[in-house]
Enzyme design. Structure first.
Site, short mmCIF file in Angstrom:
data_model
loop_
_atom_site.label_atom_id
_atom_site.label_comp_id
_atom_site.label_asym_id
_atom_site.label_seq_id
_atom_site.Cartn_x
_atom_site.Cartn_y
_atom_site.Cartn_z
N LYS A 173 -5.25 16.15 -11.35
CA LYS A 173 -4.85 15.56 -12.19
C LYS A 173 -5.68 14.29 -11.98
O LYS A 173 -5.66 13.61 -11.55
CB LYS A 173 -3.49 14.54 -12.02
N GLU A 248 -5.69 6.81 -0.41
CA GLU A 248 -7.11 5.71 0.24
C GLU A 248 -6.84 5.16 -1.60
O GLU A 248 -6.57 5.00 -2.66
CB GLU A 248 -8.55 6.82 -0.91
N CYS A 282 -13.49 1.40 -4.64
CA CYS A 282 -13.03 0.94 -3.76
C CYS A 282 -13.97 0.18 -2.65
O CYS A 282 -13.01 -0.75 -1.85
CB CYS A 282 -12.00 2.02 -3.35
N GLU A 379 -7.88 -7.80 -5.58
CA GLU A 379 -8.91 -7.12 -6.00
C GLU A 379 -8.99 -6.83 -7.61
O GLU A 379 -8.09 -6.69 -8.38
CB GLU A 379 -8.63 -5.08 -5.16
P1 NAD Z 1 -3.72 3.42 -10.39
O1 NAD Z 1 -3.69 3.62 -9.22
O2 NAD Z 1 -3.77 3.11 -11.69
O3 NAD Z 1 -4.56 5.35 -11.42
C1 NAD Z 1 -5.41 6.64 -10.48
C2 NAD Z 1 -4.38 7.56 -10.51
O4 NAD Z 1 -3.24 7.27 -10.36
C3 NAD Z 1 -4.40 7.52 -12.13
O5 NAD Z 1 -4.67 9.72 -12.67
C4 NAD Z 1 -3.36 7.53 -12.95
O6 NAD Z 1 -2.96 8.52 -14.27
C5 NAD Z 1 -1.91 8.03 -12.32
N1 NAD Z 1 -0.74 7.95 -12.14
C6 NAD Z 1 -0.33 6.52 -12.52
N2 NAD Z 1 0.64 6.08 -12.18
C7 NAD Z 1 1.50 7.41 -11.18
C8 NAD Z 1 2.12 7.94 -10.80
N3 NAD Z 1 3.50 6.81 -11.40
N4 NAD Z 1 2.60 8.74 -10.45
C9 NAD Z 1 1.36 9.60 -10.07
N5 NAD Z 1 0.54 9.35 -10.47
C10 NAD Z 1 0.28 8.33 -11.09
O7 NAD Z 1 -6.17 3.59 -10.27
P2 NAD Z 1 -6.86 3.10 -11.22
O8 NAD Z 1 -6.24 1.97 -11.82
O9 NAD Z 1 -7.11 4.30 -11.97
O10 NAD Z 1 -8.08 3.13 -9.64
C11 NAD Z 1 -8.39 1.82 -9.19
C12 NAD Z 1 -7.53 1.94 -8.02
O11 NAD Z 1 -8.01 2.75 -7.33
C13 NAD Z 1 -8.00 0.60 -7.20
O12 NAD Z 1 -7.09 -0.74 -6.31
C14 NAD Z 1 -8.90 1.12 -6.33
O13 NAD Z 1 -9.69 0.26 -5.41
C15 NAD Z 1 -8.30 2.07 -5.88
N6 NAD Z 1 -9.62 3.71 -5.23
C16 NAD Z 1 -9.58 3.49 -4.39
C17 NAD Z 1 -10.69 4.70 -3.65
C18 NAD Z 1 -10.57 4.69 -2.32
O14 NAD Z 1 -11.20 5.97 -1.96
N7 NAD Z 1 -9.78 4.27 -0.66
C19 NAD Z 1 -11.37 5.21 -4.68
C20 NAD Z 1 -11.59 4.79 -5.81
C21 NAD Z 1 -11.12 3.88 -6.28
#
Ligand code: NAD
Length: 487
Positions: A173, A248, A282, A379
């Site tokens: 997704k 992650e 991240c 963050e």
């Molecule tokens: P998010 O958690 O809002 O969304 C991530 C994904 O989850 C999206 O595709 C979203 O549609 C999906 N999602 C949302 N609600 C969901 C649910 N109820 N069930 C399943 N999927 C759902 O994150 P974001 O705001 O898009 O990205 C930023 C975050 O990602 C930051 O906290 C960042 O640090 C983290 N991040 C971590 C890494 C790592 O490798 N550790 C890498 C990049 C980003």
């Protein structure tokens, strides 16, 4: 306006509904995306499950799987520029970064192509006569992969590569914010010749699409990258099917600079560590922990470098900092900076969103010494550095570990024994010493605490997409004796 389709069971489809994607550099709609909802998710998971057990994928040898992965890697390399432009257009990540990152993504697929036929089972020296016992490694099953908007091709490669090497099938997704590069990547999967249903790529919104995927009864594992709050939903959804998870998540990574460090190198690493990808990384080194005796000198180097950063169109090769990916993200960063200043943090540079179009926010530094600022705990996922100072090594370590996250960390010092003490003492999944932000397909990556669990990268990541099966074979032709004694 460009139109994208998603990819289910080897077919490119328009989707149940459609939504518009916004160019963060202008704030204007530039593309139309397919929106997957529950019925599409169900179709994709069913295709993945069918392909896992029937048809050509299940019959391929591991070496043949590896060859498909090599082909995919070559296609990514050949199409890197196009993919980079799409990612830049849809997420605002600057073209300098997307071009370099996507070229390297091909190497991740090559690495896992090579691993496909090195995933071995084992023979157990069992404690019983006339018995041969083996462990077979089999694919874990259908994997749901959910990624955030930043670096989608990279964050999906560290999941898709090892999962394919292990023989899994999957539904990926893409984030609803900036799905274009992953939807385009689906065309390369198709061209590489993966059988229908092995890799399905959809996009849609969290509750309707991500949640439906996570709780689908045929999903065996959920590989998630995103924020901790969403991860809690993912874990709750996984309970439905008792699927395993790898998470992650975000970070509030410490970047420690001692007085004996090469300050120019440390400053360059810190600037890249927090302002690259406009801070939407991240591993952003978002908490500078600097020795008090050099604090003012180091801050003045950082201020000079931050103010010299070229902010502009993400499609311009000269741009160093582009817009944030969404208006929501720009509002979040601006609000948290304001809240931090109200709590007493001192603005060193930046801090104000500029007038004009696009979701820009300037490189910002907040001096948080002696202040209980939310910028030290929350963050931003934006270009904001929070600074505190220390007197002793013990204090530096205490400040570094004063977080619920634990993804990455940096230590700059010329003192070898001190570096060793800190690399052991810091509670984070990655410690970079006199460097920052280095990654490789060969090196595992992942966090402690609220930064998640599970590791991506390296051989172990491919093994994590397998499950073992224990085979017992009796080698004696003698009749089986008394059935009520276990042997
Ligand atoms: P998010 O958690 O809002 O969304 C991530 C994904 O989850 C999206 O595709 C979203 O549609 C999906 N999602 C949302 N609600 C969901 C649910 N109820 N069930 C399943 N999927 C759902 O994150 P974001 O705001 O898009 O990205 C930023 C975050 O990602 C930051 O906290 C960042 O640090 C983290 N991040 C971590 C890494 C790592 O490798 N550790 C890498 C990049 C980003």
């Amino acid at each position: 306006m460009q139109r994208f389709q998603y990819y289910i069971d080897g077919e490119f489809l328009d989707g149940e509904a459609r939504f518009q994607s916004i160019d963060p550099a202008t704030g204007n709609v530039w593309a139309e995306m397919p929106e997957a909802r529950e019925a599409d998710v169900d179709r994709a998971v069913n295709a993945a499950e069918r392909t896992l057990y029937e048809g050509p994928w299940a019959k391929l040898t591991a070496t043949q799987r590896g060859k498909l992965l090599y082909k995919l890697a070559d296609l990514i390399a050949a199409n890197a520029q196009k993919l980079a432009e799409l990612e830049t257009r849809d997420t605002g990540k600057i073209i300098r970064e997307t071009s370099a990152q996507i070229a390297y993504v091909a190497d991740y697929y090559r690495y896992y192509a090579g691993i496909a036929d090195k995933i071995e089972g084992s023979y157990l020296p069992i404690d019983k006569p006339d018995m041969d016992v083996w462990l077979r490694r089999e694919p874990i099953g259908v994997v749901a992969m959910v990624v955030p908007w930043n670096s989608q091709l990279f964050l999906s490669a560290v999941k898709i590569g090892p999962a394919l090497a292990a023989g899994c099938t999957m539904v990926v997704k893409a984030s609803e914010d900036g799905p274009a590069p992953l939807l385009e990547f689906a065309r390369l999967v198709h061209e590489a010749g993966f059988p229908a249903g092995v890799v399905n790529i959809i996009t849609g919104f969290g509750p309707a699409c991500g949640a439906a995927l996570g709780r689908h009864p045929k999903v065996a594992h959920i590989a998630f990258t995103g924020g901790p709050e969403t991860a809690r939903h993912v874990v709750r959804n996984s309970a439905e099917n008792l699927a395993s998870t790898s998470l992650e998540l975000g970070g509030k990574s410490p970047f420690i600079v001692f007085a004996d460090a090469d300050l120019e190198s440390a400053a360059n690493a810190q600037v890249a560590g927090i302002f690259a990808a406009t801070g939407q990384s991240c591993v952003a080194g978002s908490r500078l922990i600097v020795e008090r005796s050099i604090k003012e000198a180091f801050l003045s180097i950082l201020k000079r470098k931050a103010e010299a950063i070229r902010i502009g169109s993400p499609l311009d090769m000269m741009t160093e900092v582009g817009p944030l990916a969404t208006k929501r993200q720009q509002d979040h960063v601006a609000a948290l900076v304001e809240k931090s200043i109200r709590s007493g943090a001192r603005l060193v540079t930046g801090g104000q969103r500029p007038d004009g179009v696009g979701y820009y926010f300037p490189p910002t530094i907040l001096d948080c010494d002696g202040v209980n600022s939310p910028s030290l705990t929350d963050e931003f996922f934006g270009p904001v550095l929070s600074v505190v100072s220390f007197e002793t090594e013990a204090e530096a370590l205490r400040l570094a570990n004063d977080t619920r996250y634990g993804l990455a960390s940096g230590v700059f010092t010329q003192n070898l024994t001190r570096a060793h003490r800190l690399m052991k003492g810091i509670r984070a999944g990655v410690v970079w010493v006199n460097t920052y932000r280095a990654v490789s397909p060969i090196a595992p990556f992942g966090g402690f605490g609220l930064s998640g669990h599970g590791r991506e990268g390296g051989l172990a990541a491919a093994l994590d997409y397998t499950r073992t099966k224990t085979i017992w074979l009796r080698t004696s032709d003698d009749p089986i004796p008394d059935p009520f004694v276990m042997r």
